[in-house]
Scaffold this motif. Sequence first.
Motif, short mmCIF file in Angstrom:
data_model
loop_
_atom_site.label_atom_id
_atom_site.label_comp_id
_atom_site.label_asym_id
_atom_site.label_seq_id
_atom_site.Cartn_x
_atom_site.Cartn_y
_atom_site.Cartn_z
N GLN A 160 0.83 -1.19 0.00
CA GLN A 160 0.00 0.00 0.00
C GLN A 160 0.87 1.25 0.00
O GLN A 160 1.97 1.25 0.54
CB GLN A 160 -0.93 0.01 1.21
CG GLN A 160 -1.95 -1.09 1.15
CD GLN A 160 -2.93 -1.06 2.29
OE1 GLN A 160 -2.65 -0.49 3.34
NE2 GLN A 160 -4.07 -1.66 2.09
N VAL A 213 -9.54 3.45 -9.15
CA VAL A 213 -8.19 2.90 -9.22
C VAL A 213 -7.16 4.00 -9.48
O VAL A 213 -7.48 5.06 -10.00
CB VAL A 213 -8.07 1.82 -10.33
CG1 VAL A 213 -8.91 0.61 -10.02
CG2 VAL A 213 -8.41 2.38 -11.69
N LEU A 214 -5.93 3.70 -9.10
CA LEU A 214 -4.79 4.52 -9.45
C LEU A 214 -3.98 3.67 -10.42
O LEU A 214 -3.62 2.54 -10.09
CB LEU A 214 -3.97 4.87 -8.22
CG LEU A 214 -2.78 5.80 -8.50
CD1 LEU A 214 -2.72 6.89 -7.44
CD2 LEU A 214 -1.49 5.03 -8.54
N MET A 271 -3.67 -0.02 -8.87
CA MET A 271 -3.96 -0.09 -7.44
C MET A 271 -5.42 0.29 -7.22
O MET A 271 -5.92 1.21 -7.87
CB MET A 271 -3.09 0.90 -6.66
CG MET A 271 -1.62 0.70 -6.83
SD MET A 271 -0.77 2.01 -5.92
CE MET A 271 0.85 1.33 -5.87
N SER A 272 -6.07 -0.38 -6.30
CA SER A 272 -7.43 0.04 -5.95
C SER A 272 -7.31 1.09 -4.84
O SER A 272 -6.45 0.99 -3.96
CB SER A 272 -8.27 -1.14 -5.50
OG SER A 272 -7.70 -1.78 -4.38
N VAL A 273 -8.17 2.09 -4.92
CA VAL A 273 -8.19 3.14 -3.90
C VAL A 273 -9.03 2.61 -2.73
O VAL A 273 -10.21 2.31 -2.90
CB VAL A 273 -8.75 4.46 -4.46
CG1 VAL A 273 -8.89 5.49 -3.36
CG2 VAL A 273 -7.86 4.99 -5.58
N CYS A 329 -3.85 3.55 -1.44
CA CYS A 329 -3.96 2.62 -2.56
C CYS A 329 -3.33 1.27 -2.22
O CYS A 329 -2.30 1.22 -1.55
CB CYS A 329 -3.25 3.18 -3.79
SG CYS A 329 -3.93 4.76 -4.30
N ILE A 336 -5.81 8.71 -11.65
CA ILE A 336 -6.83 8.22 -10.72
C ILE A 336 -8.16 8.33 -11.46
O ILE A 336 -8.60 9.42 -11.82
CB ILE A 336 -6.85 9.02 -9.41
CG1 ILE A 336 -5.50 8.89 -8.72
CG2 ILE A 336 -7.98 8.54 -8.50
CD1 ILE A 336 -5.35 9.71 -7.47
#
Length: 173
Positions: free
Chosen positions: A42, A79-80, A125-127, A64, A89
């Motif tokens: 993260q 997502v990023l 990456m998921s926020v 993230c 983003i």
Amino acid sequence: MDSYPLIKVSAHAGFIRDYHLEDLDSNYDWFRIPGFNPTLNQRLFEVEGNSMAPTILDGDLVICQTQKKIENVLDGTVVLVVTKEAILIKRFRAGHDPGYLLLENDNEKEQSQLKISRKDVLEIMSVRGKVTGVLVPHHEIASKGKISALEEALELLKKEVFKLNKKIASMSS
């Protein structure tokens, strides 16, 4: 409570440039987020721009979590995406073309859909959360509640009109 590396807007270009380095996170300031239950992989990213407003605003920090497989990202997830040229983003949309990612803005003024080749994606990456310094004015919160109530009433009205049209059609036959 664990610490997270913070990648400020001013460091985005360096993050992309040095992405391949193993000790990349050692270059950044580290912060603790109370009340958040962290897992591995993260990072915190500072947000620039308002393409995701009202969900995420300029200057917010997003928490993230790295996603190993793009296939595991659910449709509609914020997502990023780290590409070879930018950090974006956006809201993830499940597409029909497996070679591309479909991303879109939440901001109504900046409505657009972006199609990115998976080959250009370094990381997705998921926020998981955000830290913000913005307070939403009370009148905006109250307005959203009123709009939701109006939308519900309109939906009910549509159903009733449909039923009436059905009755009129059956009476005419």
